[in-house]
Enzyme design. Structure first.
Site, mmCIF file in Angstrom:
data_model
loop_
_atom_site.group_PDB
_atom_site.id
_atom_site.type_symbol
_atom_site.label_atom_id
_atom_site.label_comp_id
_atom_site.label_asym_id
_atom_site.label_seq_id
_atom_site.Cartn_x
_atom_site.Cartn_y
_atom_site.Cartn_z
ATOM 1 N N SER A 18 5.443 -1.671 -6.319
ATOM 2 C CA SER A 18 5.737 -0.363 -5.722
ATOM 3 C C SER A 18 4.441 0.304 -5.282
ATOM 4 C CB SER A 18 6.465 0.542 -6.732
ATOM 5 O OG SER A 18 5.630 0.796 -7.853
ATOM 6 N N SER A 135 -10.075 5.350 -8.003
ATOM 7 C CA SER A 135 -9.522 6.664 -7.698
ATOM 8 C C SER A 135 -10.663 7.638 -7.431
ATOM 9 C CB SER A 135 -8.684 7.189 -8.869
ATOM 10 O OG SER A 135 -8.273 8.526 -8.640
ATOM 11 N N TYR A 148 -7.977 9.398 -17.605
ATOM 12 C CA TYR A 148 -7.755 8.665 -16.351
ATOM 13 C C TYR A 148 -9.060 8.598 -15.546
ATOM 14 C CZ TYR A 148 -5.712 7.333 -11.854
ATOM 15 O OH TYR A 148 -5.418 6.679 -10.677
ATOM 16 N N LYS A 152 -11.111 4.995 -14.577
ATOM 17 C CA LYS A 152 -11.384 4.605 -13.193
ATOM 18 C C LYS A 152 -12.883 4.651 -12.888
ATOM 19 C CE LYS A 152 -7.202 3.775 -11.639
ATOM 20 N NZ LYS A 152 -6.828 2.442 -11.118
ATOM 21 N N THR A 183 3.364 8.399 -3.911
ATOM 22 C CA THR A 183 3.892 7.239 -4.618
ATOM 23 C C THR A 183 4.659 7.721 -5.847
ATOM 24 O OG1 THR A 183 2.011 6.953 -6.127
ATOM 25 C CG2 THR A 183 1.812 5.968 -3.931
#
Length: 273
Positions: A18, A135, A148, A152, A183
């Site tokens: 996805s 990211s 997060y 990254k 997304t």
């Protein structure tokens, strides 16, 4: 091992069921690349647009099996795209240690495992390209997204070291850092609960809403797919690319030139903290 006489490039994409991974796979397939996508449970995907293999980036045996299957069928892997990742939000103080570990297992240690598994094959080929999807959040410590950002950011820095270590083998590596894209990442993200008794209840709750709004209003993942294709076509890819809203990309440059306190105030203002 099958010898592939064709000039068609073979691409392996993790996390391709996805979102950005799927968009990259679909677009590259349209450009005549042979794409193998991966997910933890490919049997759940109906009518996949390209061949899907079972691969969990936290489990070495599934990585080895998927790579072996591609090599058996195609004789090579020209491009590896490390896209599999998970989101995680919450006050760091209140985020369970096991959830922090899970995020790093998928976002950092997972890609390293896949890279280690594919490098011997690329060395045999005397060429290869590895693209790590990171990211823009990895360039800065964002409030309530600190884990997060860290996972990254760690991959961004590790890629810099890898590039120098691989220079003698004609194996290229680069990072592509997306901003906010439309997304379903928010649906699969781990959210530390907004607790009624938490001192972070109001600021974290408000920031969470803002983050979800940013994703919903994000760019079309097709832009990422086209950016990745352009990188594949480059003879000497740079170490870092950023794709997304102009302001998000600009914010990375601002971090380099603004004093720390000024940049921090800018982020606080953005998140209304």
């Amino acid at each position: 091992m099958k010898t592939n006489a064709s000039s068609q490039k073979i691409v392996l994409i993790t996390g391709a069921s996805s979102g950005i991974g799927k968009s990259i796979g679909e677009y590259l397939s349209e450009q005549n690349y042979k794409v193998y996508g991966t997910s933890r449970n490919p049997s759940k995907i109906t009518h996949p647009p390209f061949k899907m293999l079972a691969l969990d980036v936290t489990k070495k045996e599934t990585i080895a099996a998927a790579i072996a299957q591609v090599i058996t069928e195609e004789g090579k892997i020209d491009v590896l795209i490390n896209n599999a990742g998970v989101g995680i939000t919450g006050p760091i103080e209140e985020t369970p240690d096991e959830e922090i570990a899970k995020a790093f297992e998928t976002n950092y240690f997972g890609p390293i495992k896949v890279i280690k598994a594919v490098l011997p094959e690329m060395r045999k080929q005397k060429k290869g390209l590895i693209i790590n999807i990171t990211s823009i959040a990895g360039y800065m410590g964002l409030p309530y997204r600190g884990i997060y950002s860290a996972s990254k950011g760690a991959l961004e820095l590790t890629t810099e070291a890898f590039r120098m270590e691989l220079k003698d083998f004609n194996i290229k590596m680069t990072n592509v850092a997306p901003g906010d894209f439309a997304t379903n990442i928010a649906a699969g993200r781990y959210h530390a609960p907004v607790r009624d008794d938490s001192p972070y209840k109001e600021p974290y709750g408000n920031t969470l809403k803002l983050m979800d709004q940013d994703v919903d209003a994000g760019k079309d993942p097709l832009l990422m797919a086209k950016a990745v294709h352009r990188i594949i076509l480059e003879k000497e890819p740079r170490g870092h690319y950023k794709v997304g809203e102009a302001l998000q990309k600009f914010s990375v440059g601002l971090k380099r030139i603004l004093p720390d306190k000024v940049y921090e105030k800018m982020l606080l203002k953005h998140y209304k903290l």
